[in-house]
Design an enzyme around this catalytic site. Structure first.
Site, PDB file in Angstrom:
ATOM      1  N   TYR A  56      -7.028  -4.575 -18.858  1.00 43.58           N
ATOM      2  CA  TYR A  56      -5.747  -3.926 -18.565  1.00 43.58           C
ATOM      3  C   TYR A  56      -5.856  -2.431 -18.827  1.00 43.58           C
ATOM      4  CZ  TYR A  56      -1.936  -6.997 -17.263  1.00 43.58           C
ATOM      5  OH  TYR A  56      -1.063  -7.782 -16.552  1.00 43.58           O
ATOM      6  N   GLU A  58      -2.980   0.210 -17.959  1.00 43.17           N
ATOM      7  CA  GLU A  58      -1.811   0.985 -17.504  1.00 43.17           C
ATOM      8  C   GLU A  58      -1.986   2.466 -17.837  1.00 43.17           C
ATOM      9  OE1 GLU A  58      -1.249  -2.091 -18.634  1.00 43.17           O
ATOM     10  OE2 GLU A  58       0.684  -2.874 -17.897  1.00 43.17           O
ATOM     11  N   ASP A 202      -0.190   7.527   7.727  1.00 41.12           N
ATOM     12  CA  ASP A 202      -0.676   6.220   7.269  1.00 41.12           C
ATOM     13  C   ASP A 202      -1.903   5.908   8.116  1.00 41.12           C
ATOM     14  OD1 ASP A 202      -1.265   3.564   6.890  1.00 41.12           O
ATOM     15  OD2 ASP A 202       0.817   2.871   6.937  1.00 41.12           O
ATOM     16  N   THR A 228      -4.807   1.479   3.514  1.00 45.04           N
ATOM     17  CA  THR A 228      -5.468   0.342   2.892  1.00 45.04           C
ATOM     18  C   THR A 228      -6.935   0.717   2.770  1.00 45.04           C
ATOM     19  OG1 THR A 228      -5.676  -0.596   5.088  1.00 45.04           O
ATOM     20  CG2 THR A 228      -3.960  -1.516   3.690  1.00 45.04           C
ATOM     21  N   LYS A 231     -10.015  -2.080   5.813  1.00 48.50           N
ATOM     22  CA  LYS A 231     -10.090  -2.209   7.274  1.00 48.50           C
ATOM     23  C   LYS A 231     -11.344  -1.490   7.753  1.00 48.50           C
ATOM     24  CE  LYS A 231      -5.138  -3.045   7.903  1.00 48.50           C
ATOM     25  NZ  LYS A 231      -4.176  -2.472   6.969  1.00 48.50           N
ATOM     26  N   ARG A 237      -9.942  -5.326  -0.770  1.00 49.19           N
ATOM     27  CA  ARG A 237      -8.498  -5.335  -0.512  1.00 49.19           C
ATOM     28  C   ARG A 237      -7.856  -4.349  -1.476  1.00 49.19           C
ATOM     29  NH1 ARG A 237      -7.398  -8.969   3.813  1.00 49.19           N
ATOM     30  NH2 ARG A 237      -5.263  -8.401   3.355  1.00 49.19           N
TER      31      ARG A 237
END
Ligand code: DSN
Length: 419
Positions: A56, A58, A202, A228, A231, A237
């Site tokens: 983790y 953050e 985008d 993203t 692609k 991902r």
């Protein structure tokens, strides 16, 4: 001493393991033409399945809320610096979980509920998060939608300018998911400047093409760029936001703590790997080949009488309008899959059919180009697609083509799959 029990997936969960092996075979044995899909390299997959999953973190490098970040900070800094160098950006936020959360973070950074944004309408080839009415971006904000011209299906810049002057949106989105032509970022930037909007590009579909020099770059024109990472960029991902230094604080705060908690560190590591791969001469060749292949495939389809939206392509993507063939997009996509050719049915501009049974199919060359296929294979592929659409019910023909597709796939092993 206690014995360590940590069996492999095939032992722990053979049912799930069998599904993954079957998906490996499907990806190996079919021609994957969904334009938003690709094959990530073995190195990218290795990083995305690593122990970084367990941590983790953050916050941002050197400003975290948990201890134990010595390696995680270095991983995130590598990803950020490689992406800034690759695209020529001042700043990169690599924490968005995917493209939609990245886009939402941009709204959160610059807009209050009820403020106006402008984007390309979904049926004209835009994305849900550019303000379409079923998306939160169209519900919480006032979304003004522009379209394409009926005459040639190209973005209607006269309409964009007129709507921008009338509504003076805070954000102007330039991005597409089903538009086969390059975007004129100069024109978008001019309109955004005139009305005081922030231009957001985008580039989810085309980030690999931009990185490889095969599509005009929005950097230096759009103040904020989202994407993203899986692609054409061929990464894990995930999502990212790149921006001018002036917007860094707002963007970072919008992602964390505005929208997200702990970043997915294994995805960030894999993105760093993909950014390194995308900076190589081989990736530039790949990006160019994606576009060249799409053009050859488009010519092959046109020569067999298949109508293409805008008459062709200058990207990785082709949108075929099957209306003149009498076969709607969905039965065509189903028959193509039986023949080992995987596409998706898609609306075409001004479609008279509904989104679950539209008139078109969307085709892209990123994944098959990652296998090393070139113009000869594109010509064969065009023939197979046309043969399938000629008679979607001829099961013998579909089975014969599926066999031929498998033979071709065997000659072009895909990256990231077991050999
Ligand atoms: N799902 C993506 C695509 O297929 O274009 C867009 O988010």
């Amino acid at each position: 001493m206690t014995q360590r029990i940590d069996p492999p997936l095939s032992v722990t969960d053979p049912e799930l393991d069998a599904l993954i092996r079957a998906e490996e075979r499907r990806q190996a044995d079919t021609l994957r033409l969904i334009p938003s899909e690709n094959y990530a390299s073995r190195a990218v997959l290795e990083a995305s399945g690593s122990v970084l999953n367990n941590k983790y973190s953050e916050g941002y490098p050197h400003k975290r809320y948990y201890q134990g970040q010595v390696n995680i900070d270095a991983v995130e800094e590598l990803a950020v610096s490689r992406l800034c160098a690759l695209f020529g950006a001042d700043h990169a936020n690599v924490q968005p979980y995917s493209g939609s959360p990245a886009n939402l973070a941009v709204y959160v950074a610059f807009m209050q509920p009820g403020d106006k944004s402008m984007g390309l309408a979904l049926p004209a080839g835009g994305h849900l998060t550019h303000g379409w009415n079923v998306s939160v971006t169209g519900k919480y904000y006032q979304a003004i939608q522009y379209g394409v011209r009926q005459s040639d299906h190209l973005i209607d810049f006269d309409q964009v300018a007129a709507l921008a002057r009338e509504h003076r949106p805070k954000l102007l989105w330039a991005g597409t998911t089903a538009y086969p032509r390059v975007l004129d970022y100069d024109r978008f930037a001019e309109i955004a400047r005139e009305v005081g909007a922030i231009l957001v590009a985008d580039i989810a579909h085309i980030s690999g093409l931009v990185a490889g020099g095969a599509h005009p770059s929005p950097f230096g024109k759009a103040e904020v760029v989202t994407s993203t990472t899986h692609k054409t960029l061929r990464g894990p991902r995930g999502g990212m936001i790149l921006c001018d230094a002036a917007h860094q604080k707002r963007i970072d705060r919008a992602v964390f703590p505005g929208l997200q908690g702990g970043p997915h560190n294994s995805a960030i590591a894999a993105l760093a790997v993909a950014a390194k791969e995308a900076a190589t001469p081989a990736f530039r060749d790949y990006a160019r080949a994606v576009v060249d292949n799409a053009r050859v495939l488009a010519e092959g389809l046109l020569s067999r009488g298949i109508a293409l939206v805008t008459g062709g392509t200058d990207t990785h993507l082709i949108l075929a309008d099957l209306t003149p063939t009498g076969v709607p997009g969905k039965p065509a996509a189903v028959a193509l899959e039986k023949a080992g050719i995987v596409t998706n049915y898609n609306s075409v501009p001004f479609d008279t059919r509904g989104p679950f049974d539209p008139s078109g199919i969307r085709i892209g060359t990123p994944a098959i180009t990652s296998r090393g296929m070139g113009p000869d294979e594109m010509r064969r592929l065009a023939g197979w697609i046309a043969d399938v659409i000629e008679d979607v019910e001829d099961e013998a023909r579909l089975a014969r083509i599926a066999g031929e597709v498998k033979d071709l796939c065997d000659q072009f092993p895909a990256p990231g799959l077991p050999s």
